[in-house]
Design an enzyme around this catalytic site. Structure first.
Site, PDB file in Angstrom:
ATOM      1  N   VAL A 182      76.026  17.926  69.074  1.00 48.19           N
ATOM      2  CA  VAL A 182      76.767  18.056  67.815  1.00 48.19           C
ATOM      3  C   VAL A 182      77.871  19.095  67.992  1.00 48.19           C
ATOM      4  CG1 VAL A 182      76.617  18.722  65.395  1.00 48.19           C
ATOM      5  CG2 VAL A 182      74.785  17.371  66.437  1.00 48.19           C
ATOM      6  N   GLY A 183      79.102  18.672  67.726  1.00 44.61           N
ATOM      7  CA  GLY A 183      80.243  19.540  67.990  1.00 44.61           C
ATOM      8  C   GLY A 183      80.469  19.673  69.483  1.00 44.61           C
ATOM      9  N   GLY A 185      82.724  18.676  71.469  1.00 48.01           N
ATOM     10  CA  GLY A 185      84.073  18.796  72.018  1.00 48.01           C
ATOM     11  C   GLY A 185      84.446  17.618  72.895  1.00 48.01           C
ATOM     12  N   ASP A 206      81.741  14.640  67.578  1.00 44.44           N
ATOM     13  CA  ASP A 206      82.701  15.645  67.118  1.00 44.44           C
ATOM     14  C   ASP A 206      83.727  14.973  66.211  1.00 44.44           C
ATOM     15  OD1 ASP A 206      84.309  18.067  66.945  1.00 44.44           O
ATOM     16  OD2 ASP A 206      83.408  18.669  68.840  1.00 44.44           O
ATOM     17  N   LEU A 207      84.684  15.761  65.753  1.00 42.50           N
ATOM     18  CA  LEU A 207      85.718  15.263  64.850  1.00 42.50           C
ATOM     19  C   LEU A 207      86.582  14.212  65.547  1.00 42.50           C
ATOM     20  CD1 LEU A 207      86.749  18.704  63.330  1.00 42.50           C
ATOM     21  CD2 LEU A 207      85.520  16.875  62.135  1.00 42.50           C
ATOM     22  N   MET A 227      79.779  16.404  60.898  1.00 44.98           N
ATOM     23  CA  MET A 227      78.389  16.842  61.044  1.00 44.98           C
ATOM     24  C   MET A 227      77.793  17.347  59.740  1.00 44.98           C
ATOM     25  SD  MET A 227      79.058  20.293  63.279  1.00 44.98           S
ATOM     26  CE  MET A 227      80.094  21.633  62.675  1.00 44.98           C
ATOM     27  N   LYS A 240      75.946  23.791  70.910  1.00 42.45           N
ATOM     28  CA  LYS A 240      76.392  24.966  71.651  1.00 42.45           C
ATOM     29  C   LYS A 240      77.530  25.645  70.910  1.00 42.45           C
ATOM     30  CE  LYS A 240      79.496  24.793  74.803  1.00 42.45           C
ATOM     31  NZ  LYS A 240      80.457  25.823  74.304  1.00 42.45           N
ATOM     32  N   HIS A 244      77.572  29.735  64.977  1.00 39.50           N
ATOM     33  CA  HIS A 244      78.223  31.040  64.776  1.00 39.50           C
ATOM     34  C   HIS A 244      79.575  30.905  64.074  1.00 39.50           C
ATOM     35  CE1 HIS A 244      81.174  31.632  68.404  1.00 39.50           C
ATOM     36  NE2 HIS A 244      81.188  30.382  68.007  1.00 39.50           N
TER      37      HIS A 244
END
Length: 339
Positions: A182-183, A185, A206-207, A227, A240, A244
């Site tokens: 997820v995310g 890249g 991802d987007l 997401m 990953k 944050h």
């Protein structure tokens, strides 16, 4: 005298903090001049003139180059040794090798990204007015050049951290048939995981503007989406350096979306992220706390989290059972299971 010494130390410490940004600016300068690559192209340490010869410039000021090298030697990026005939030779430290732009593992793209496209907003504004109004990755959809630089920076960290995960996450991917990053890249990390564990079917999520430029990897499919709305079905989810970027509420929402997928099959969530220890003395603790400042300056509510803060959002997101696995990298592995 003791009190005076402490006062001087305190003064020096504040000066050090005040001029801390110079480190990044000079490091970026060395990267743009390809100083590490120039030295590496020779078999041994080289002179200042030889470094100058490798820099393409019709009017190079060697005195300025000397001052740059003097600073970076002081910062232990390069070495300097005085020969018997009085000539100074410059060489690479282990740190400088991470600036080599054609190396298999390099931090050059992240140095370019952090010291170039991402500009830190005044911290006073963050404190008094509550932070930023836009996320850095939102620029990517409208600015292709920024999108390329941002993706390259994330890809280089994915390779470095992904390598540490593969080497130290023993048996972590055993029994996992499908894994969604997820995310993810450009898909580099999921590509490396599937390459090392070919029994896994990988999904890079991802987007749309991100996966649009992602290369193909054997065993990996690229899926675009949001997401915060839903996550593709898989046995396990890996994220990953994603959580944050967001405040607690958004993290909990994202974790709940992961829970929807994983609670169906008893799968696990693999978070690869920093665990902040304000009193830590490890090699990456200073960097993690510095990244917390970067998150404050460049995101809407993003932050690095202590273990207690991780525990809070994991429990709220439906993952009360977790363990932290420390690996020799900037990030740690947090393995979590849905209740």
């Amino acid at each position: 005298m003791a009190g005076e010494d402490l006062s001087i130390q305190g003064q020096a410490y504040v000066w050090d903090l005040t001029w801390g940004y110079v480190d990044a600016v000079v490091l970026r300068c060395a990267l743009d001049l390809k100083i590490a690559d120039i030295i590496n192209s020779h078999s041994n340490s080289i002179t200042l003139s030889e470094i100058a010869d490798g820099i393409s410039s019709p009017s190079l000021d060697i005195s300025c180059l000397f001052r740059i090298m003097r600073f970076l030697v002081r910062k232990r990026v390069f070495t300097s040794n005085l020969t018997e005939n009085g000539t100074t030779l410059y060489g690479l430290t282990d740190a400088a090798k991470w600036l080599l732009q054609d190396a298999e593992l390099t931090l050059a793209p992240i140095v370019q990204m952090q010291s170039g496209g991402m500009k830190l907003h005044p911290f006073k504004k963050n404190v008094k007015e509550g932070g930023n109004m836009a996320e850095p990755w939102d620029k990517g959809a409208a600015r292709p050049e920024y999108n390329e630089r941002f993706n390259a920076g994330m890809a280089c960290t994915a390779k470095i951290v992904g390598n540490a995960v593969l080497l130290n996450y023993e048996n972590g991917f055993d029994g996992v048939k499908s894994l969604v990053d997820v995310g993810g890249g450009l898909g580099l990390m999921i590509g490396e995981i599937v390459k090392a564990h070919p029994h896994i079917s990988g999904i890079n999520f991802d987007l749309p503007h991100v996966v649009a430029t992602a290369p193909e990897y054997p065993g990996v499919v690229h899926v675009s989406g949001n997401m915060f709305l839903e996550i593709p079905e898989a046995d396990a989810v890996i994220m990953k350096w994603i959580l944050h970027d967001y405040d607690d509420d958004k993290c909990v929402k994202l974790l709940k979306n992961c829970h929807k997928v994983l609670s169906k099959n008893g799968g696990k969530l693999i978070i690869v992220d920093a665990v902040l220890d304000p009193e830590g003395k490890g090699p990456f603790d200073d960097i993690i706390i510095a990244y917390d400042m970067v998150m404050m300056a460049t995101t809407i509510g993003g932050k690095e989290r202590t273990e207690a803060e991780w525990k809070k959002i994991l429990e709220c997101g439906g993952f009360p059972n977790y363990k932290i696995i420390r690996i020799p990298a900037l990030l740690s592995i947090i393995e979590a299971y849905p209740k």
